[in-house]
Motif scaffolding. Structure first.
Motif, PDB file in Angstrom:
ATOM      1  N   THR B  35     -10.821  -4.812  48.785  1.00 40.89           N
ATOM      2  CA  THR B  35     -12.227  -4.827  49.171  1.00 40.89           C
ATOM      3  C   THR B  35     -13.006  -5.648  48.164  1.00 40.89           C
ATOM      4  O   THR B  35     -12.468  -6.068  47.143  1.00 40.89           O
ATOM      5  N   PHE B  40      -8.696  -0.762  46.912  1.00 39.46           N
ATOM      6  CA  PHE B  40      -9.000   0.617  47.253  1.00 39.46           C
ATOM      7  C   PHE B  40      -7.740   1.259  47.804  1.00 39.46           C
ATOM      8  O   PHE B  40      -7.219   0.828  48.834  1.00 39.46           O
ATOM      9  N   ALA B  42      -6.093   3.740  49.843  1.00 38.97           N
ATOM     10  CA  ALA B  42      -6.438   4.695  50.891  1.00 38.97           C
ATOM     11  C   ALA B  42      -5.355   5.766  51.008  1.00 38.97           C
ATOM     12  O   ALA B  42      -5.658   6.947  51.089  1.00 38.97           O
ATOM     13  N   HIS B  61     -10.309  15.394  56.635  1.00 41.34           N
ATOM     14  CA  HIS B  61     -11.734  15.058  56.639  1.00 41.34           C
ATOM     15  C   HIS B  61     -11.943  13.584  56.951  1.00 41.34           C
ATOM     16  O   HIS B  61     -11.052  12.762  56.759  1.00 41.34           O
ATOM     17  N   SER B  62     -13.140  13.295  57.396  1.00 38.17           N
ATOM     18  CA  SER B  62     -13.468  11.925  57.773  1.00 38.17           C
ATOM     19  C   SER B  62     -13.254  10.977  56.587  1.00 38.17           C
ATOM     20  O   SER B  62     -13.617  11.301  55.464  1.00 38.17           O
ATOM     21  N   GLY B  63     -12.628   9.860  56.877  1.00 38.18           N
ATOM     22  CA  GLY B  63     -12.441   8.848  55.834  1.00 38.18           C
ATOM     23  C   GLY B  63     -11.227   9.091  54.952  1.00 38.18           C
ATOM     24  O   GLY B  63     -11.023   8.375  53.979  1.00 38.18           O
ATOM     25  N   CYS B  64     -10.392  10.104  55.306  1.00 35.24           N
ATOM     26  CA  CYS B  64      -9.257  10.371  54.419  1.00 35.24           C
ATOM     27  C   CYS B  64      -8.113   9.388  54.663  1.00 35.24           C
ATOM     28  O   CYS B  64      -7.274   9.190  53.797  1.00 35.24           O
ATOM     29  N   LYS B  66      -6.634   8.880  58.156  1.00 36.44           N
ATOM     30  CA  LYS B  66      -5.841   9.211  59.346  1.00 36.44           C
ATOM     31  C   LYS B  66      -5.622   7.985  60.222  1.00 36.44           C
ATOM     32  O   LYS B  66      -4.497   7.688  60.638  1.00 36.44           O
ATOM     33  N   SER B  67      -6.721   7.280  60.479  1.00 38.55           N
ATOM     34  CA  SER B  67      -6.596   6.085  61.318  1.00 38.55           C
ATOM     35  C   SER B  67      -5.717   5.045  60.652  1.00 38.55           C
ATOM     36  O   SER B  67      -4.921   4.366  61.301  1.00 38.55           O
ATOM     37  N   THR B  68      -5.888   4.931  59.340  1.00 37.60           N
ATOM     38  CA  THR B  68      -5.076   3.968  58.599  1.00 37.60           C
ATOM     39  C   THR B  68      -3.597   4.283  58.782  1.00 37.60           C
ATOM     40  O   THR B  68      -2.791   3.396  59.072  1.00 37.60           O
ATOM     41  N   TYR B  77      -1.460  -2.335  60.951  1.00 38.29           N
ATOM     42  CA  TYR B  77      -1.606  -2.579  59.516  1.00 38.29           C
ATOM     43  C   TYR B  77      -0.205  -2.604  58.913  1.00 38.29           C
ATOM     44  O   TYR B  77       0.680  -1.905  59.380  1.00 38.29           O
TER      45      TYR B  77
HETATM   46  N1  LIG Z   1      -9.811  -2.538  56.703  1.00 34.70           N
HETATM   47  C1  LIG Z   1     -10.228  -1.783  55.682  1.00 34.70           C
HETATM   48  N2  LIG Z   1     -10.638  -2.360  54.532  1.00 34.70           N
HETATM   49  C2  LIG Z   1     -11.049  -1.607  53.492  1.00 34.70           C
HETATM   50  N3  LIG Z   1     -11.078  -0.279  53.493  1.00 34.70           N
HETATM   51  C3  LIG Z   1     -10.687   0.365  54.603  1.00 34.70           C
HETATM   52  C4  LIG Z   1     -10.235  -0.350  55.749  1.00 34.70           C
HETATM   53  N4  LIG Z   1      -9.911   0.533  56.707  1.00 34.70           N
HETATM   54  C5  LIG Z   1     -10.147   1.738  56.180  1.00 34.70           C
HETATM   55  N5  LIG Z   1     -10.607   1.650  54.908  1.00 34.70           N
HETATM   56  C6  LIG Z   1     -10.939   2.766  54.018  1.00 34.70           C
HETATM   57  O1  LIG Z   1      -9.832   3.644  54.006  1.00 34.70           O
HETATM   58  C7  LIG Z   1     -10.266   4.982  54.077  1.00 34.70           C
HETATM   59  C8  LIG Z   1      -9.622   5.660  55.245  1.00 34.70           C
HETATM   60  O2  LIG Z   1     -10.147   5.134  56.445  1.00 34.70           O
HETATM   61  P1  LIG Z   1      -9.690   5.640  57.856  1.00 34.70           P
HETATM   62  O3  LIG Z   1     -10.402   4.865  58.871  1.00 34.70           O
HETATM   63  O4  LIG Z   1      -8.216   5.648  57.928  1.00 34.70           O
HETATM   64  O5  LIG Z   1     -10.235   7.131  57.823  1.00 34.70           O
HETATM   65  P2  LIG Z   1     -10.117   8.249  58.937  1.00 34.70           P
HETATM   66  O6  LIG Z   1      -9.421   9.396  58.334  1.00 34.70           O
HETATM   67  O7  LIG Z   1      -9.564   7.705  60.178  1.00 34.70           O
HETATM   68  O8  LIG Z   1     -11.635   8.644  59.128  1.00 34.70           O
HETATM   69  P3  LIG Z   1     -12.355   9.121  60.471  1.00 34.70           P
HETATM   70  O9  LIG Z   1     -11.894  10.515  60.704  1.00 34.70           O
HETATM   71  O10 LIG Z   1     -13.808   9.069  60.108  1.00 34.70           O
HETATM   72  O11 LIG Z   1     -11.979   8.180  61.553  1.00 34.70           O
HETATM   73  C9  LIG Z   1     -11.770   4.971  54.136  1.00 34.70           C
HETATM   74  O12 LIG Z   1     -12.278   5.237  52.848  1.00 34.70           O
HETATM   75  C10 LIG Z   1     -12.100   3.567  54.543  1.00 34.70           C
HETATM   76  O13 LIG Z   1     -13.292   3.160  53.939  1.00 34.70           O
END
Ligand SMILES: Nc1ncnc2c1ncn2[C@@H]1O[C@H](COP(=O)(O)OP(=O)(O)OP(=O)(O)O)[C@@H](O)[C@H]1O
Ligand SMILES: [Mg+2]
Lengths: 320, 281
Positions: B35, B40, B42, B61-64, B66-68, B77
């Motif tokens: 970033t 960062f 994740a 929790h949000s932002g932990c 999961k989507s990644t 990814y």
């Molecule tokens: N492409 C990216 N570049 C930089 N940071 C990223 C990227 N994608 C995700 N992050 C960071 O990685 C962390 C995890 O993001 P992610 O989207 O996987 O969270 P999440 O658990 O799916 O959240 P939510 O429940 O809100 O969808 C977050 O802090 C986000 O800011």
């Protein structure tokens, strides 16, 4: 509603009051429907006109239609009137509309005459210009969309080409003409080149913006489905970027038409641009006025045509 | 009767264990995003094994992250270290064997419901189905989610729930080895969500799909999954606990509402989320 009422005042004063009364009763009806309060309450506040209900639907349709057609007609009539008055003064430099029409009657009535050389009807003049625009613009569409895709899709192409585009696109169309004449040694291809170089920038820039704005989700779908490059181009890229591309195409066609008239004044031959220049040299001011009118109409039609094609192609492909 | 809370071993599965390979294996998956503020981290050392036919939810929790994590399994990814194996093959690009249902449906707005699915099916049908069979297959999947009546409608003419159904049908039609879902019902109202959850239960039972699903919703996680994978808060998130949900199938939403095993499973997830991983506000 406001504009309609204002225009109606200009066009037909007696109608104004009637229209206003209708509008009020309509509003009353809407309010009643929306709040679904008993009719008594509405009636108390706003006694309905008994005639309102009896008006047949076609009157409304006609009214709508008149509301769209009348304003421009009125404006044109007023402008022509002012022009007629102003030019009828003694010593006026420009002919009034009535004289323009009487002077150019033959040109208007027989647009297809052909006496050889430059002495041809307005239709041929316009078609010659349109043909140049067609060639130049078609090349601009192909090149513009291709370069736009390149720049929009690949960051490296963007970095390499964008600065050049940004500089070149500010060069005025006619500044290209001498260079083109030097290169092509002929008027016609040079005019076509000027059209191309004028129209190509907005197409490139809009296409690349459209492509950069393709939502990541669509790209991900394409990757999961494993679309190949060609499939991605046709199935995702073009539909997703279509609204942007067509706004570029529309700007492009407008600029082409602006540029062709100017370019033709310089290169000569058949074409509406040189027709205007020629008329000026032989002091046929009325011919110039007629030509300007046709140029405006054709430009308007071109713009509408491209925007219509855009709507047909992009129907449903909204980038939301 | 038992609910076992298994803390995953932090050590990676040793190489020799490849004999007893799982269907889907994540080993030591870490993800570092570059970033503007610098790198960062994740995800850090995520280990997870999913068996064929299993339904696993990821909650946290949000932002932990999961989507990644889901995107890494999908191949969208590339993890910065560690690896993902599906049936012993390294996952390094997206493909129809790991179909994704995206949170916001991501149907292509210029295609009808039918065409959206057809686009996905065309590639997986090459040399497998002829034109007529392909049409039947698309229709079959639309019927599965009860959307055959709207096959010729474009996404803008469909409700949120209907769009999500079509999205699910599109993923199913690819006949994926693993169905990946990122909060598929997140944007829906409670009633529609419940309806779709029930339908998903039925479809998964019918097709025997392996599913990895991301959710925010504790009830959804417990109702649907065989195992609930609970993630710690980021940065450097990893798997905190895994809860096995030993509830028999088919599961009945109403019967479960008072089921002691359901309630204690639910409690376990809530405790993890709101005591152990309380998000620093
Ligand atoms: N492409 C990216 N570049 C930089 N940071 C990223 C990227 N994608 C995700 N992050 C960071 O990685 C962390 C995890 O993001 P992610 O989207 O996987 O969270 P999440 O658990 O799916 O959240 P939510 O429940 O809100 O969808 C977050 O802090 C986000 O800011
Ligand atoms: Mg997410």
């Amino acid at each position: 509603m406001n504009t309609t009422a204002t225009v109606a005042t200009v066009a037909a004063p007696p109608e104004t009051s009637l229209r206003k009364a209708d509008a009020v009763t309509d509003l009353g009806a809407v309010a009643a429907a929306a709040t679904s309060t008993p009719a008594v309450a509405t009636a108390a506040a706003q006694p309905p006109t008994p005639t309102a209900k009896r008006r047949p639907a076609w009157v409304d349709v006609l009214g709508d239609w008149a509301g769209k057609i009348l304003p421009p007609l009125v404006t044109v009539a007023v402008l022509l009137g002012i022009w007629e008055l102003a030019s009828s003064q003694a010593g006026a430099a420009l002919p009034p509309p009535s004289k323009v029409i009487s002077d150019t009657k033959e040109l208007i009535l027989d647009p297809f005459f052909n006496n050889g050389g430059n002495d041809v009807g307005m239709a041929w003049q316009l078609l010659a210009s349109l043909e140049r625009v067609l060639y130049g613009y078609s090349i601009a569409v192909v090149v513009g969309i291709s370069l736009g895709v390149l720049v929009g899709q690949f960051a490296i192409a963007m970095r390499g080409l964008d600065p050049i585009f940004q500089v070149l696109r500010t060069v005025p169309p006619l500044a290209w003409l001498p260079i083109a004449l030097a290169g092509f040694r002929d008027g016609n291809p040079s005019a076509i080149f000027v059209i191309f170089i004028t129209a190509v920038w907005p197409i490139i820039i809009n296409t690349s913006i459209g492509i950069r704005n393709i939502p990541n989700d669509y790209r991900n779908v394409a990757r999961v489905v494993q679309l190949n490059g060609v499939e991605y181009f046709w199935k995702i890229m073009m539909p997703a970027a279509a609204p942007y591309i067509f706004s570029g195409l529309r700007i492009g066609v407008g600029l082409s038409w602006l540029a062709i008239v100017a370019a033709e004044m310089l290169i000569g031959g058949v074409g509406v641009g040189f027709f205007i220049w020629d008329a000026w040299n032989s002091s046929r001011i009325s011919d110039i006025v007629l030509a300007l009118f046709y140029v405006g109409i054709v430009g308007f039609i071109l713009d509408r045509l491209v925007s219509w094609i855009g709507r047909m192609v992009a129907r449903g492909s909204s980038v939301s | 009767m038992k609910i076992s809370i298994v803390t995953p071993t932090l050590n990676a599965a040793p190489r020799e264990h490849r004999m007893s390979q799982s269907f889907l294996e994540l080993s030591l998956v870490s993800m570092v995003f570059k970033t503007r503020q610098g790198p960062f981290q994740a995800l850090s050392n995520v280990n997870l094994r999913v068996e064929k036919g299993e339904f696993v939810t990821l909650i946290g929790h949000s932002g932990c992250g999961k989507s990644t994590l889901l995107n890494i399994i999908a191949g969208l990814y590339r993890c910065t270290s560690g690896g993902v194996l599906l049936e012993g093959r390294e996952v390094d690009e997206p493909g129809p064997d790991r179909a994704v249902v995206f949170q916001n449906h991501s149907l292509l707005p210029w295609l009808t419901a039918y065409e959206n699915i057809e686009l996905a099916v065309k590639k997986t049908s090459v040399g497998k189905r002829n034109k007529a069979q392909m049409r039947d297959w698309v229709l079959h999947n639309l019927k599965l989610v009860q959307m055959d009546h709207a096959m010729n409608k474009r996404p803008e003419e469909l409700s949120g729930g209907m769009k999500q159904r079509v999205g699910i049908a599109r993923a199913l039609a690819m006949e994926p080895k693993v169905l990946l879902m990122d909060e598929p019902f997140g944007a829906l109202d409670a009633l529609t969500r419940a309806r779709l959850q029930d339908e998903l239960l039925r479809i998964v039972a019918d097709t025997g799909s392996t599913v990895v699903m991301v959710t925010h919703d504790v009830d959804e996680a417990v109702l649907l999954s065989d195992r609930v994978v609970m993630m710690t808060n980021g940065p450097a998130a990893t798997i905190g606990e895994i809860l096995e949900v030993n509830l028999s199938r088919p599961r009945e939403r109403l019967a479960l509402a008072t089921d002691a095993r359901y309630l204690s499973a639910r409690k376990a997830v809530l405790e993890f989320l709101y005591q152990k991983q309380l998000k620093a506000a």
